[in-house]
Design an enzyme around this catalytic site. Sequence first.
Site, PDB file in Angstrom:
ATOM      1  N   ASP A  10       7.570   2.818  -2.514  1.00  0.00           N
ATOM      2  CA  ASP A  10       7.815   3.846  -1.506  1.00  0.00           C
ATOM      3  C   ASP A  10       9.264   3.844  -1.038  1.00  0.00           C
ATOM      4  O   ASP A  10       9.907   4.878  -0.951  1.00  0.00           O
ATOM      5  CB  ASP A  10       6.860   3.684  -0.308  1.00  0.00           C
ATOM      6  CG  ASP A  10       6.825   2.261   0.237  1.00  0.00           C
ATOM      7  OD1 ASP A  10       7.507   1.369  -0.317  1.00  0.00           O
ATOM      8  OD2 ASP A  10       6.101   2.029   1.228  1.00  0.00           O
ATOM      9  N   ARG A  53       0.065   6.695   7.069  1.00  0.00           N
ATOM     10  CA  ARG A  53       0.421   6.715   5.646  1.00  0.00           C
ATOM     11  C   ARG A  53      -0.011   8.033   5.005  1.00  0.00           C
ATOM     12  O   ARG A  53       0.465   8.406   3.946  1.00  0.00           O
ATOM     13  CB  ARG A  53      -0.284   5.565   4.896  1.00  0.00           C
ATOM     14  CG  ARG A  53       0.132   4.167   5.333  1.00  0.00           C
ATOM     15  CD  ARG A  53      -0.487   3.146   4.397  1.00  0.00           C
ATOM     16  NE  ARG A  53      -0.441   1.781   4.901  1.00  0.00           N
ATOM     17  CZ  ARG A  53       0.580   0.953   4.727  1.00  0.00           C
ATOM     18  NH1 ARG A  53       1.653   1.346   4.097  1.00  0.00           N
ATOM     19  NH2 ARG A  53       0.525  -0.281   5.183  1.00  0.00           N
ATOM     20  N   LYS A  86       0.820  -1.184   0.000  1.00  0.00           N
ATOM     21  CA  LYS A  86       0.000   0.000   0.000  1.00  0.00           C
ATOM     22  C   LYS A  86       0.868   1.254   0.000  1.00  0.00           C
ATOM     23  O   LYS A  86       0.401   2.348  -0.316  1.00  0.00           O
ATOM     24  CB  LYS A  86      -0.879   0.024   1.279  1.00  0.00           C
ATOM     25  CG  LYS A  86      -1.730  -1.211   1.458  1.00  0.00           C
ATOM     26  CD  LYS A  86      -2.337  -1.202   2.879  1.00  0.00           C
ATOM     27  CE  LYS A  86      -2.993  -2.545   3.195  1.00  0.00           C
ATOM     28  NZ  LYS A  86      -3.333  -2.648   4.616  1.00  0.00           N
ATOM     29  N   ASP A 146      14.640  -1.202   0.991  1.00  0.00           N
ATOM     30  CA  ASP A 146      15.417  -1.414   2.209  1.00  0.00           C
ATOM     31  C   ASP A 146      16.423  -2.536   1.913  1.00  0.00           C
ATOM     32  O   ASP A 146      17.476  -2.277   1.338  1.00  0.00           O
ATOM     33  CB  ASP A 146      14.411  -1.768   3.309  1.00  0.00           C
ATOM     34  CG  ASP A 146      15.020  -1.815   4.691  1.00  0.00           C
ATOM     35  OD1 ASP A 146      16.114  -1.287   4.882  1.00  0.00           O
ATOM     36  OD2 ASP A 146      14.393  -2.397   5.600  1.00  0.00           O
ATOM     37  N   VAL A 151      11.570   5.173   9.033  1.00  0.00           N
ATOM     38  CA  VAL A 151      10.825   6.383   8.689  1.00  0.00           C
ATOM     39  C   VAL A 151       9.353   6.073   8.466  1.00  0.00           C
ATOM     40  O   VAL A 151       8.973   4.921   8.246  1.00  0.00           O
ATOM     41  CB  VAL A 151      11.421   7.060   7.425  1.00  0.00           C
ATOM     42  CG1 VAL A 151      12.810   7.604   7.724  1.00  0.00           C
ATOM     43  CG2 VAL A 151      11.471   6.093   6.237  1.00  0.00           C
TER      44      VAL A 151
HETATM   45  P1  IMP Z   1      12.731  -4.626   1.518  1.00  0.00           P
HETATM   46  O1  IMP Z   1      12.125  -5.862   0.952  1.00  0.00           O
HETATM   47  O2  IMP Z   1      13.621  -4.931   2.705  1.00  0.00           O
HETATM   48  O3  IMP Z   1      13.434  -3.775   0.505  1.00  0.00           O
HETATM   49  O4  IMP Z   1      11.587  -3.820   2.193  1.00  0.00           O
HETATM   50  C1  IMP Z   1      10.741  -3.025   1.528  1.00  0.00           C
HETATM   51  C2  IMP Z   1       9.497  -2.790   2.345  1.00  0.00           C
HETATM   52  O5  IMP Z   1       9.761  -2.740   3.759  1.00  0.00           O
HETATM   53  C3  IMP Z   1       8.917  -1.463   1.994  1.00  0.00           C
HETATM   54  O6  IMP Z   1       8.059  -1.563   0.882  1.00  0.00           O
HETATM   55  C4  IMP Z   1       8.209  -1.077   3.276  1.00  0.00           C
HETATM   56  O7  IMP Z   1       6.913  -1.644   3.289  1.00  0.00           O
HETATM   57  C5  IMP Z   1       9.029  -1.711   4.372  1.00  0.00           C
HETATM   58  N1  IMP Z   1       9.961  -0.754   4.994  1.00  0.00           N
HETATM   59  C6  IMP Z   1      11.301  -0.747   4.892  1.00  0.00           C
HETATM   60  N2  IMP Z   1      11.854   0.267   5.565  1.00  0.00           N
HETATM   61  C7  IMP Z   1      10.820   0.940   6.122  1.00  0.00           C
HETATM   62  C8  IMP Z   1      10.744   2.132   6.950  1.00  0.00           C
HETATM   63  O8  IMP Z   1      11.730   2.781   7.330  1.00  0.00           O
HETATM   64  N3  IMP Z   1       9.485   2.508   7.313  1.00  0.00           N
HETATM   65  C9  IMP Z   1       8.354   1.853   6.918  1.00  0.00           C
HETATM   66  N4  IMP Z   1       8.385   0.752   6.143  1.00  0.00           N
HETATM   67  C10 IMP Z   1       9.610   0.297   5.750  1.00  0.00           C
HETATM   68 MG    MG Z   2       6.390  -1.001   0.092  1.00  0.00          MG
END
Ligand code: IMP
Ligand code: MG
Length: 179
Positions: free
Chosen positions: A104, A169, A46, A107, A157
Amino acid sequence: MPQFVDKYLDEILLTQEEIQARIAELGAQISADYEGGELLLICVLKGGVPFLTDLMRHITIPHEIDFMAVSSYGRGVRETTGVVRLVKDLDEPVQDKHVLIVEDIIDSGVTLGYLVQLLSPRNPASLKICTLLNKWERRTTDIPVDYVGFDIEDKFVFGYGLDIDELYRNLTYVGVVKT
Ligand code: IMP
Ligand code: MG
């Protein structure tokens, strides 16, 4: 600032003005890069919703939008387990379309890595990634990111699509969570 946000907000990382100015730049760049092509923006639900809706209003070439949703098994509030599951697939095929994934935040990169693996075999004409925020220090899965709004430090964040337990959000800015 309303008291309910004050409880979580350490500092404002990106103001509404900074976010909107950068999105206008990204929209102009994307419009130039995809001129003459058939562009499909794929929003990852979302968190990507506010970014998609603002970005698409700065894209001056014709384009379609579609949505996907993924979730991570057993994810804690602030960490990724690394196992991603598809919750909602696209409505339409991506074959021969120029696909731009709109996220968005990246990470670890696990979520985007999963999406790229899922969509590549469907033979889009091209597949690129646009993220508002890039936590580059945390990357474990190496994925090429084509458009980045802001490179940010490794801090949790929220706001502008990003949630704390599904809330906040709707904030127009991005804030750092109090630790
Ligand atoms: P990844 O798979 O580790 O790259 O994570 C991506 C997802 O983790 C994003 O789409 C977010 O939903 C969530 N996420 C990662 N870092 C944050 C943060 O600092 N705040 C809120 N959601 C986060
Ligand atoms: Mg996301």
